[in-house]
Scaffold this active site. Structure first.
Site, mmCIF file in Angstrom:
data_model
loop_
_atom_site.group_PDB
_atom_site.id
_atom_site.type_symbol
_atom_site.label_atom_id
_atom_site.label_comp_id
_atom_site.label_asym_id
_atom_site.label_seq_id
_atom_site.Cartn_x
_atom_site.Cartn_y
_atom_site.Cartn_z
ATOM 1 N N ASP A 95 0.818 -1.211 0.000
ATOM 2 C CA ASP A 95 0.000 0.000 0.000
ATOM 3 C C ASP A 95 0.853 1.262 0.000
ATOM 4 O OD1 ASP A 95 -2.112 1.756 0.162
ATOM 5 O OD2 ASP A 95 -2.539 1.376 2.266
ATOM 6 N N ASP A 111 -0.954 5.982 -7.187
ATOM 7 C CA ASP A 111 -1.305 4.980 -6.185
ATOM 8 C C ASP A 111 -1.216 3.583 -6.772
ATOM 9 O OD1 ASP A 111 -2.297 3.885 -3.805
ATOM 10 O OD2 ASP A 111 -4.334 3.893 -4.589
#
Length: 422
Positions: free
Chosen positions: A99, A313
């Site tokens: 992440d 991301d």
């Protein structure tokens, strides 16, 4: 229950000033597994697309939730790529979510008073000779930049943490240090992580926790302090694994690694005081088919109050654009396309080149990097959607592109690559 916890915590070791150190002088190479290919997940391309789209909207809602609270909240939950490694001595195999939008590394621990189903045994600190807990005197115990940490001196000098994610996932437990071990035989000693005794989520099944790769001080890059890291994601319909590189192994190789060709582009990260975990970029415009679109300059800019802005991301499938910019792109896409319905994948029409103009670099996308053919329903759909607020460069546009985060120069670099050849 309080007495049980007290006696349990008293048996744990103490460390004064944890510092991560590595046994690998030239960095690390880690294998990444797509979440739809992991642990028995056998999904068709159409199913993968539907699941990835659902995760994208969930992740965007999580970011929105983060901006409406007054305590540190990350966003994680069900993400796209999983990383496998060992933790402890002897090493216990774990598979955790990678992440780039959060910082803390954590896994579920014994005793697990509240737990999430996972495919492997819970980590047990009693069985590891390299486990050490962090005392209240350590500066990390008073850090509130990306997690809530506090001292429980009345319970025996314990450093507790609590982290909540925008999708309502959460983990609580002790901050400690451990050794992480990788498949190539290398290891990192003294890594700060969260040993979670209370964990709750509906979207973390089949993983053991999260590996934060964000910009905050608890993340794996911040602790290992490599000059850079990079990843190369294979396409969503590829059976090949993706890879993450840390340290000197993270190199674009002059655009030759993976045989993708093309020139390297570089754009600076911009400061992000509202959200220190995120990697913000300066997206200054978009072109389609050679036409620069009349998008308001403010559409993708990060405002002083933390609104808007553009991040890259790893865990969002779709690219999500602030609505004023998306509306202009959608209108021009319809105008330039003028396409009949396709009968099969072979008849998928030609589409104009899409270009994202960043500060100092252009990121170019041919048809299959911003349009998706959905075979079961025979749809040819855009992988870009609109929303209010934050814009996100998703991983569908990042597939088959080697992307390097230069943490020393504060620059993102990228080059086309055949990621299944790494």
């Amino acid at each position: 229950m309080a007495n049980v916890l007290y006696h349990f915590f008293m048996m744990l070791l103490l460390v004064e000033n944890p510092l991560a150190s590595s046994t690998s002088g030239d960095g690390f190479r880690l294998t990444l597994t797509h979440v739809d290919s992991a642990a028995g997940a056998s999904r068709t391309l159409a199913q993968r697309i539907h699941c990835a789209v659902r995760r994208s909207y969930s992740r965007k809602r999580a970011i929105g939730a983060k901006r409406n609270v007054v305590v540190p909240v990350s966003y994680g939950g069900e993400s796209e790529y999983l990383v496998s490694f060992g933790i402890g001595s002897p090493a216990l195999p774990v598979t955790a979510i990678l992440d780039t939008g959060s910082d803390l590394i954590w896994t579920q621990c014994v005793p697990c008073f509240e737990s999430i189903p996972q495919p492997s045994p819970f980590y047990n600190s009693f069985e590891s000779s390299s486990y050490s807990r962090i005392p209240c005197s350590n500066p990390f115990c008073s850090d509130t930049s990306s997690i809530l940490s506090s001292c429980a001196s009345s319970e025996g000098d314990l450093c507790l943490y609590w982290i909540s994610y925008g999708d309502e996932s959460r983990s609580r437990g002790l901050l400690a240090t451990e050794t992480l071990r990788f498949g190539d035989g290398s290891s990192i000693h003294g890594v700060i992580f969260g040993c979670g005794f209370w964990n709750n989520s509906t979207q973390l099944s089949n993983t053991t926790g999260i590996v934060g790769m964000g910009r905050g001080r608890f993340s794996l890059p911040a602790q290992l302090n490599p000059p850079r890291f990079s990843y190369c994601f294979t396409s969503i319909n590829s059976s090949a694994t993706s890879h993450l590189f840390l340290g000197t192994k993270a190199s674009l190789g002059g655009g030759k690694r993976g045989g993708g060709g093309g020139s390297i582009g570089s754009t600076p990260f911009i400061p992000s005081p509202p959200d220190p975990s995120f990697y913000y970029l300066s997206l200054i415009g978009i072109s389609l088919g050679g036409t620069r679109l009349p998008i308001p300059p403010s559409a993708f800019q990060l405002n002083p109050d933390g609104s808007n802005g553009t991040i890259i991301d790893s865990g969002t499938f779709l690219t999500i654009l602030n609505q004023p910019g998306y509306d202009v792109l959608r209108k021009e896409l319809i105008k330039q396309a003028r396409l009949p319905l396709a009968e099969s994948p072979e008849q998928a029409p030609r589409m104009p080149e899409l270009v994202f103009h960043f500060d100092g670099a252009d990121m170019r996308f041919q048809r299959d990097k911003y349009m998706i053919y959905e075979p079961e329903e025979g749809l040819f759909c855009s992988a870009i959607v609109g929303t209010d607020g934050l814009s996100i460069l998703g991983n569908y546009q990042q597939q088959d592109m080697h992307i390097l985060y230069d943490l020393k120069a504060n620059v993102l670099s990228f080059v086309p690559a055949n990621c299944d050849r790494f």
